[in-house]
Design a protein around this motif. Structure first.
Motif, PDB file in Angstrom:
ATOM      1  N   UNK A 155      13.909  85.064   7.491  1.00  0.00           N
ATOM      2  CA  UNK A 155      15.127  84.458   7.824  1.00  0.00           C
ATOM      3  C   UNK A 155      15.193  83.109   8.407  1.00  0.00           C
ATOM      4  N   UNK A 156      14.259  83.300   9.578  1.00  0.00           N
ATOM      5  CA  UNK A 156      14.286  82.050  10.382  1.00  0.00           C
ATOM      6  C   UNK A 156      13.733  80.956   9.699  1.00  0.00           C
ATOM      7  N   UNK A 157      12.555  81.138   8.927  1.00  0.00           N
ATOM      8  CA  UNK A 157      12.297  79.948   7.961  1.00  0.00           C
ATOM      9  C   UNK A 157      13.166  79.453   7.118  1.00  0.00           C
ATOM     10  N   UNK A 158      13.845  80.567   6.444  1.00  0.00           N
ATOM     11  CA  UNK A 158      15.025  80.085   5.485  1.00  0.00           C
ATOM     12  C   UNK A 158      16.006  79.120   6.124  1.00  0.00           C
ATOM     13  N   UNK A 159      16.741  79.504   7.410  1.00  0.00           N
ATOM     14  CA  UNK A 159      17.482  78.779   8.204  1.00  0.00           C
ATOM     15  C   UNK A 159      16.924  77.447   8.327  1.00  0.00           C
ATOM     16  N   UNK A 160      15.389  77.460   8.721  1.00  0.00           N
ATOM     17  CA  UNK A 160      14.956  76.320   9.084  1.00  0.00           C
ATOM     18  C   UNK A 160      15.173  75.109   7.742  1.00  0.00           C
ATOM     19  N   UNK A 161      14.906  75.747   6.558  1.00  0.00           N
ATOM     20  CA  UNK A 161      14.926  74.973   5.419  1.00  0.00           C
ATOM     21  C   UNK A 161      16.392  74.484   5.089  1.00  0.00           C
ATOM     22  N   UNK A 162      17.546  75.429   5.498  1.00  0.00           N
ATOM     23  CA  UNK A 162      18.690  74.841   5.483  1.00  0.00           C
ATOM     24  C   UNK A 162      19.083  73.772   6.255  1.00  0.00           C
ATOM     25  N   UNK A 163      18.929  73.880   7.565  1.00  0.00           N
ATOM     26  CA  UNK A 163      18.985  73.107   8.565  1.00  0.00           C
ATOM     27  C   UNK A 163      18.468  71.714   8.044  1.00  0.00           C
ATOM     28  N   UNK A 164      17.311  71.531   7.512  1.00  0.00           N
ATOM     29  CA  UNK A 164      16.581  70.431   7.292  1.00  0.00           C
ATOM     30  C   UNK A 164      17.173  69.934   5.948  1.00  0.00           C
ATOM     31  N   UNK A 165      17.799  70.678   5.094  1.00  0.00           N
ATOM     32  CA  UNK A 165      18.343  70.305   3.981  1.00  0.00           C
ATOM     33  C   UNK A 165      19.655  69.592   4.044  1.00  0.00           C
ATOM     34  N   UNK A 166      20.395  70.137   5.075  1.00  0.00           N
ATOM     35  CA  UNK A 166      21.794  69.781   5.757  1.00  0.00           C
ATOM     36  C   UNK A 166      21.499  68.205   6.083  1.00  0.00           C
ATOM     37  N   UNK A 167      20.812  68.187   7.108  1.00  0.00           N
ATOM     38  CA  UNK A 167      20.196  66.722   7.749  1.00  0.00           C
ATOM     39  C   UNK A 167      19.932  65.819   6.648  1.00  0.00           C
ATOM     40  N   UNK A 168      18.930  66.113   5.456  1.00  0.00           N
ATOM     41  CA  UNK A 168      18.834  65.037   4.523  1.00  0.00           C
ATOM     42  C   UNK A 168      20.102  64.811   3.900  1.00  0.00           C
ATOM     43  N   UNK A 169      20.705  65.817   3.639  1.00  0.00           N
ATOM     44  CA  UNK A 169      21.835  65.332   2.800  1.00  0.00           C
ATOM     45  C   UNK A 169      22.964  64.316   3.415  1.00  0.00           C
TER      46      UNK A 169
END
Length: 240
Positions: A155-169
């Motif tokens: 789950x922590x890795x998944x949340x990392x991907x979400x945060x990175x995706x939001x930053x890029x968006x």
């Protein structure tokens, strides 16, 4: 005089039909495949998704391997202890040890350790059997700590991907030349980023359930191991 122009009825009917078709026509929705949805998050998002799939494979491999190991090694033969009792009552210690070695199960190895200490103080026998039992449980728990670790890392890795995706968006919106905010930019980045969270939670849930299931089976077997050890001490304490 006024001239009255007559419009053919067929032309009027065609115009009405065309207007009705335009009003009832539904907007075309672009379908997105699951593969595009998962791996459309750029190089960072794709790397995180690949990492999550590797974690999922590791979780399934460890769980299946431990489950098969427990299934094959934790079986207790109902006739094992009665045969040991018969051999010990007849004084056939070497035959009893050979019988335990031939069985080659955790219970048999613990009992064999106790038989090898017969003649020594009962405390020494008890300590030897306890150490042998702990070694067997430790062997059964091999690699299970990876399941516990992956249940938190997934789950922590998944949340990392979400945060990175939001930053890029948001960065893409900030760098857009148009002053008008296009919500499609944000929505596409959000659902792409959320996919990493979904798969991260899937990895965590499967790892958590697998870990608790394996540990539960090991705990139940350890109680059974203690019960077989108690039966062995009862054999030693029976009057000759």
């Amino acid at each position: 005089m006024f001239t009255i122009l007559q419009v053919p009825a067929t032309d009027t009917l065609n115009q009405v039909t065309q207007v009705a078709e335009n009003q009832t026509q539904e907007p075309i929705v672009k379908e997105t495949s699951l593969y595009e949805l998962i791996f459309s998050g750029g190089i960072i998002g794709q790397s995180i998704m690949v990492l999550l799939f590797v974690m999922l494979f590791a979780v399934l491999f460890i769980y299946i391997e431990r489950w098969l190991t427990l299934k094959s090694t934790t079986k207790v033969d109902a006739n094992f202890m009665p045969q040991i009792k018969t051999m010990l009552s007849q004084g056939k210690l070497s035959e009893a040890r050979s019988f335990c070695k031939a069985a080659n199960t955790p219970v048999a190895r613990v009992i064999e350790k106790g038989i090898s200490r017969i003649g020594k103080p009962i405390e020494h026998i008890n300590m030897a059997m306890e150490n042998a039992g702990k070694a067997e449980v430790y062997h059964l728990e091999k690699n299970t700590h990876y399941l516990a670790t992956l249940s938190g890392i997934g789950p922590m890795t998944g949340f990392l991907g979400t945060v990175v995706g939001m930053v890029l968006a948001f960065r893409e919106m900030a760098e857009a030349k148009s002053s008008r905010i296009d919500m499609s930019m944000l929505s596409e980045g959000v659902y792409t980023a959320m996919m990493t969270t979904v798969f991260g939670l899937i990895v965590g849930i499967i790892a958590y359930l697998g870990y608790n299931h394996i540990i539960g089976k090991i705990d139940r077997f350890s109680h059974k191991l203690e019960a077989e050890g108690a039966d062995f001490f009862d054999l030693l304490n029976e009057p000759a």
